[in-house]
Design a protein around this motif. Structure first.
Motif, short mmCIF file in Angstrom:
data_model
loop_
_atom_site.label_atom_id
_atom_site.label_comp_id
_atom_site.label_asym_id
_atom_site.label_seq_id
_atom_site.Cartn_x
_atom_site.Cartn_y
_atom_site.Cartn_z
N PHE A 18 36.95 38.37 -43.94
CA PHE A 18 36.52 37.15 -43.29
C PHE A 18 36.09 36.03 -44.23
O PHE A 18 35.53 35.04 -43.81
N THR A 19 36.36 36.15 -45.52
CA THR A 19 35.94 35.12 -46.47
C THR A 19 36.46 33.76 -46.08
O THR A 19 35.75 32.76 -46.09
N ALA A 20 37.72 33.71 -45.71
CA ALA A 20 38.32 32.41 -45.42
C ALA A 20 37.92 31.87 -44.06
O ALA A 20 37.78 30.67 -43.87
N GLY A 21 37.72 32.76 -43.08
CA GLY A 21 37.51 32.26 -41.74
C GLY A 21 36.09 32.30 -41.24
O GLY A 21 35.75 31.57 -40.32
N CYS A 22 35.25 33.14 -41.78
CA CYS A 22 33.90 33.29 -41.26
C CYS A 22 32.92 33.34 -42.41
O CYS A 22 32.74 34.38 -43.02
N SER A 23 32.26 32.26 -42.69
CA SER A 23 31.31 32.22 -43.79
C SER A 23 30.00 32.85 -43.38
O SER A 23 29.77 33.16 -42.23
N SER A 24 29.11 33.04 -44.35
CA SER A 24 27.83 33.66 -44.06
C SER A 24 26.95 32.73 -43.26
O SER A 24 27.20 31.55 -43.13
N ALA A 25 25.86 33.26 -42.72
CA ALA A 25 24.97 32.48 -41.87
C ALA A 25 24.42 31.28 -42.60
O ALA A 25 24.26 30.21 -42.03
N ALA A 26 24.10 31.43 -43.87
CA ALA A 26 23.52 30.33 -44.61
C ALA A 26 24.49 29.18 -44.77
O ALA A 26 24.10 28.03 -44.88
N GLU A 27 25.81 29.50 -44.76
CA GLU A 27 26.81 28.47 -44.98
C GLU A 27 27.20 27.82 -43.67
O GLU A 27 27.32 26.60 -43.57
N SER A 28 27.41 28.61 -42.59
CA SER A 28 27.92 28.05 -41.36
C SER A 28 26.81 27.66 -40.39
O SER A 28 26.98 26.76 -39.59
N PRO A 180 22.73 33.98 -58.43
CA PRO A 180 22.66 32.54 -58.13
C PRO A 180 21.61 31.84 -59.00
O PRO A 180 20.55 32.40 -59.28
N SER A 181 21.93 30.63 -59.44
CA SER A 181 20.97 29.85 -60.22
C SER A 181 19.95 29.20 -59.28
O SER A 181 20.16 29.12 -58.07
N GLU A 182 18.87 28.73 -59.86
CA GLU A 182 17.86 28.03 -59.07
C GLU A 182 18.47 26.79 -58.42
O GLU A 182 18.14 26.44 -57.27
N LYS A 186 18.46 26.07 -54.40
CA LYS A 186 17.84 24.88 -53.83
C LYS A 186 18.86 24.05 -53.05
O LYS A 186 18.52 23.42 -52.04
N ALA A 187 20.10 24.05 -53.52
CA ALA A 187 21.15 23.34 -52.79
C ALA A 187 21.39 24.01 -51.43
O ALA A 187 21.57 23.33 -50.41
N ALA A 188 21.39 25.34 -51.42
CA ALA A 188 21.57 26.08 -50.17
C ALA A 188 20.38 25.82 -49.24
O ALA A 188 20.56 25.68 -48.02
N TYR A 189 19.18 25.77 -49.81
CA TYR A 189 18.00 25.53 -48.98
C TYR A 189 18.04 24.13 -48.37
O TYR A 189 17.61 23.92 -47.23
N LYS A 190 18.56 23.15 -49.12
CA LYS A 190 18.66 21.78 -48.60
C LYS A 190 19.54 21.76 -47.36
O LYS A 190 19.26 21.04 -46.39
N VAL A 191 20.60 22.56 -47.38
CA VAL A 191 21.48 22.65 -46.21
C VAL A 191 20.71 23.22 -45.02
O VAL A 191 20.86 22.77 -43.89
N LYS A 216 13.93 32.36 -49.89
CA LYS A 216 14.63 32.35 -51.18
C LYS A 216 15.39 33.65 -51.41
O LYS A 216 16.56 33.64 -51.84
N SER A 217 14.76 34.78 -51.13
CA SER A 217 15.40 36.07 -51.36
C SER A 217 16.64 36.23 -50.48
O SER A 217 17.69 36.69 -50.95
N GLU A 218 16.52 35.82 -49.23
CA GLU A 218 17.67 35.95 -48.33
C GLU A 218 18.80 35.00 -48.73
O GLU A 218 19.97 35.35 -48.68
N LEU A 219 18.43 33.79 -49.13
CA LEU A 219 19.44 32.84 -49.60
C LEU A 219 20.17 33.40 -50.82
O LEU A 219 21.38 33.27 -50.96
N SER A 220 19.42 34.03 -51.71
CA SER A 220 20.00 34.62 -52.91
C SER A 220 21.01 35.70 -52.54
O SER A 220 22.12 35.76 -53.10
N GLN A 221 20.65 36.53 -51.59
CA GLN A 221 21.55 37.60 -51.15
C GLN A 221 22.81 37.02 -50.52
O GLN A 221 23.92 37.51 -50.76
N GLN A 222 22.65 35.96 -49.74
CA GLN A 222 23.80 35.36 -49.07
C GLN A 222 24.74 34.68 -50.06
O GLN A 222 25.96 34.80 -49.96
N LEU A 223 24.17 33.96 -51.02
CA LEU A 223 25.00 33.31 -52.03
C LEU A 223 25.72 34.36 -52.90
O LEU A 223 26.89 34.18 -53.26
#
Length: 249
Positions: A18-28, A180-182, A186-191, A216-223
């Motif tokens: 599902f990489t192409a069609g279904c992104s993770s929760a943090a992205e979609s 993932p870098s800081e 932070k870019a993911a958190y801004k979203v 932060k920990s969950e965002l790191s796992q998702q990225l």
């Protein structure tokens, strides 16, 4: 090869299918980081009509309808929840095709791990079993009892863990690790913040975004999963070039 098609974690199946069609929760839908919608009583059910008894053959190894059904039903529940929360309609025909592709890719990884003589020992399995039980806040005995009630005896569970460990080691060896870098975090958190702000603009009762520290920990796992998903899928695509694959979906 008892149960081995079920061995890979759903995260890996998802990364392969599902990489192409279904992104993770943090992205979609970053709001899903802190909450998820409950499925209505009239929610659709998995449609398995037309799924053949042999879904695919990979270098002589068969992926059966039973293999497919078990993965599809679990993936269906997760993807349906994502579709519901985003207001989209789930395309089951596409989901069935993606699930079959994910299982083919997973079988390729299983075979490649064996080819490269990547093996997990009994000691490795004992430790992995203890970790899985601990993560579920139960004893090893309780965990095995639960698995048995779901149709998997201890031998089947250990075989699943064995294959999962071996494939994970193959991926670590061939692809490496991603941290993932800081800046990425932070870019993911801004979203996430923007998503919550947009939701609040139309819904006065909308929840406030969790703090960066809280997720932060969950965002790191998702990225990490997103990056690894893309890399694993690319690696599986390379394995496909020399594989003999027949798909019947």
């Amino acid at each position: 090869m008892l149960q081995k098609k079920f061995v890979i974690s759903l995260a890996l199946i998802a990364s392969l299918a599902f990489t192409a069609g279904c992104s993770s929760a943090a992205e979609s839908d970053p709001a899903a980081v802190s909450s998820s919608a409950a499925a209505p009583a009239s929610a659709p059910t998995p449609d398995l009509a037309g799924v053949p008894e042999i879904v695919a053959t990979v270098n002589g190894e068969e992926i059966t309808k039973a293999d497919f059904t078990r993965i599809y039903e679990t993936q269906f529940a997760q993807v349906q929840q994502q579709a519901q929360s985003s207001g989209q309609e789930l395309d089951q025909a596409q989901l069935r095709k993606q699930t079959a592709e994910g299982l083919v890719n997973t079988e390729l990884l299983i075979q490649e791990a064996a080819k490269k003589k990547i093996f997990a020992t009994d000691k490795d399995l004992d430790a992995a079993l203890a970790d899985v039980a601990k993560s579920n806040a139960v004893s090893t005995k309780e965990f095995l009892s639960t698995m048995k009630s779901q149709g998997l005896d201890e031998d089947a569970v250990r075989l699943q863990l064995k294959t999962q460990l071996e494939v994970e080691r193959l991926i670590a060896k061939e692809i490496g690790d991603f941290k993932p870098s800081e800046k990425d975090l932070k870019a993911a958190y801004k979203v996430v913040e923007e998503q919550f702000a947009a939701q609040g603009a139309t819904d006065a009762a909308a929840a406030k975004a969790p703090s960066y520290k809280e997720i932060k920990s969950e965002l790191s796992q998702q990225l990490k999963l997103q990056k690894e998903s893309a890399s694993v899928k690319k690696y599986a695509a390379q394995l496909r070039k020399t594989a003999k694959i027949t798909t019947n979906m």
